[in-house]
Scaffold this motif. Structure first.
Motif, PDB file in Angstrom:
ATOM      1  N   UNK A 161       0.820  -1.215   0.000  1.00 12.56           N
ATOM      2  CA  UNK A 161       0.000   0.000   0.000  1.00 12.56           C
ATOM      3  C   UNK A 161       0.855   1.267   0.000  1.00 12.56           C
ATOM      4  N   UNK A 162       1.887   1.279   0.828  1.00 12.31           N
ATOM      5  CA  UNK A 162       2.706   2.483   1.035  1.00 12.31           C
ATOM      6  C   UNK A 162       4.183   2.124   0.925  1.00 12.31           C
ATOM      7  N   UNK A 163       5.007   3.083   0.502  1.00 16.76           N
ATOM      8  CA  UNK A 163       6.455   2.882   0.452  1.00 16.76           C
ATOM      9  C   UNK A 163       7.105   3.238   1.785  1.00 16.76           C
ATOM     10  N   UNK A 164       6.619   4.290   2.403  1.00 15.33           N
ATOM     11  CA  UNK A 164       7.124   4.762   3.688  1.00 15.33           C
ATOM     12  C   UNK A 164       5.969   5.066   4.612  1.00 15.33           C
ATOM     13  N   UNK A 165       6.202   4.903   5.914  1.00 10.42           N
ATOM     14  CA  UNK A 165       5.246   5.316   6.932  1.00 10.42           C
ATOM     15  C   UNK A 165       5.975   6.227   7.901  1.00 10.42           C
ATOM     16  N   UNK A 166       5.329   7.322   8.246  1.00 13.98           N
ATOM     17  CA  UNK A 166       5.819   8.194   9.316  1.00 13.98           C
ATOM     18  C   UNK A 166       4.863   7.984  10.476  1.00 13.98           C
ATOM     19  N   UNK A 167       5.412   7.469  11.571  1.00 14.02           N
ATOM     20  CA  UNK A 167       4.579   7.156  12.736  1.00 14.02           C
ATOM     21  C   UNK A 167       4.874   8.143  13.846  1.00 14.02           C
ATOM     22  N   UNK A 168       3.806   8.718  14.403  1.00 12.43           N
ATOM     23  CA  UNK A 168       3.885   9.559  15.593  1.00 12.43           C
ATOM     24  C   UNK A 168       2.998   8.903  16.625  1.00 12.43           C
ATOM     25  N   UNK A 169       3.595   8.392  17.680  1.00 11.38           N
ATOM     26  CA  UNK A 169       2.850   7.599  18.635  1.00 11.38           C
ATOM     27  C   UNK A 169       1.687   8.365  19.245  1.00 11.38           C
ATOM     28  N   UNK A 170       1.887   9.651  19.523  1.00 10.16           N
ATOM     29  CA  UNK A 170       0.808  10.474  20.068  1.00 10.16           C
ATOM     30  C   UNK A 170       0.737  11.772  19.287  1.00 10.16           C
ATOM     31  N   UNK A 171      -0.450  12.084  18.790  1.00  6.32           N
ATOM     32  CA  UNK A 171      -0.639  13.302  18.007  1.00  6.32           C
ATOM     33  C   UNK A 171      -1.362  14.354  18.841  1.00  6.32           C
ATOM     34  N   UNK A 172      -1.287  15.579  18.358  1.00  7.53           N
ATOM     35  CA  UNK A 172      -2.019  16.681  18.975  1.00  7.53           C
ATOM     36  C   UNK A 172      -2.853  17.344  17.887  1.00  7.53           C
ATOM     37  N   UNK A 173      -4.109  17.589  18.153  1.00  6.04           N
ATOM     38  CA  UNK A 173      -5.046  18.135  17.170  1.00  6.04           C
ATOM     39  C   UNK A 173      -4.560  19.458  16.597  1.00  6.04           C
ATOM     40  N   UNK A 174      -4.743  19.621  15.285  1.00  5.82           N
ATOM     41  CA  UNK A 174      -4.532  20.925  14.676  1.00  5.82           C
ATOM     42  C   UNK A 174      -5.552  21.876  15.263  1.00  5.82           C
ATOM     43  N   UNK A 175      -5.133  23.101  15.518  1.00  4.01           N
ATOM     44  CA  UNK A 175      -6.039  24.083  16.099  1.00  4.01           C
ATOM     45  C   UNK A 175      -6.581  24.980  14.993  1.00  4.01           C
TER      46      UNK A 175
END
Length: 179
Positions: free
Chosen positions: A144-158
């Motif tokens: 499906x994807x070549x690369x994945x960028x993982x962020x374990x915990x995100x913060x909502x865009x304001x």
């Protein structure tokens, strides 16, 4: 969208005199190759699949994932944006596997990720109460994807203009008892 992308690249190639490179920022379910997901197996197409079919190895499909955190999303299409808490990823999902590394943020070449697992899709709409049914699908992430960028915990865009719904966030799962 794929035809618009083709037309834009053709126009830029003709007017700029060279090989245009483009970046399409969209949700994983749009930029990942649909053929590697149960959505694609059900006959759905997406931009990622069409770009990969047309550009071959020149296409680089990059996805993002998170284990938990907050997002800005609506409860329904056309609804107001709200700050929502993202539930921890389901057992057996790609997001849980990435979380188990203990590394808070990383980039990963997917080529060695064998198998098929659940993958979470959070977009304009997020419904934590029906998350398994409304936000997960099976995917072979290496196809499906070549690369994945993982962020374990995100913060909502304001949002620039915050609504009362966004400021308040979701009601707690224990509402109205508030444990």
């Amino acid at each position: 969208m794929a035809e618009t992308l083709d037309a834009l690249v053709a126009h830029l190639d003709a007017t700029q005199g060279g090989r245009t490179k483009a970046v399409v920022w969209a949700h994983n379910s749009h930029v990942g190759d649909a053929r590697a997901t149960e959505l694609g197996q059900a006959g759905e197409l997406n931009v990622g699949q069409l770009v990969r079919e047309r550009a071959g190895a020149e296409a680089l499909l990059v996805g993002f994932s998170t284990y938990t955190g907050t997002v800005t999303a609506a409860s329904n299409w056309g609804g107001p944006a709200e700050r929502k808490r993202v539930r921890p990823a389901l057992p057996g999902s790609w997001e849980e596997l990435f979380h188990e590394t203990g590394v808070p943020r990383f980039r990963l070449d997917t080529a060695r990720l064998d198998g098929r697992r659940l993958e979470r899709a959070i977009g304009v709409v997020y419904r934590p109460e029906t998350e398994r049914l409304s936000h997960y699908f099976h995917a072979r992430i290496a196809a499906q994807l070549d690369l994945v960028i993982h962020m374990d915990e995100t913060r909502a865009l304001e949002p620039l203009e915050r609504t009362s719904e966004w400021e308040e966030g979701e009601l707690p799962a224990t509402y109205p008892w508030g444990v």
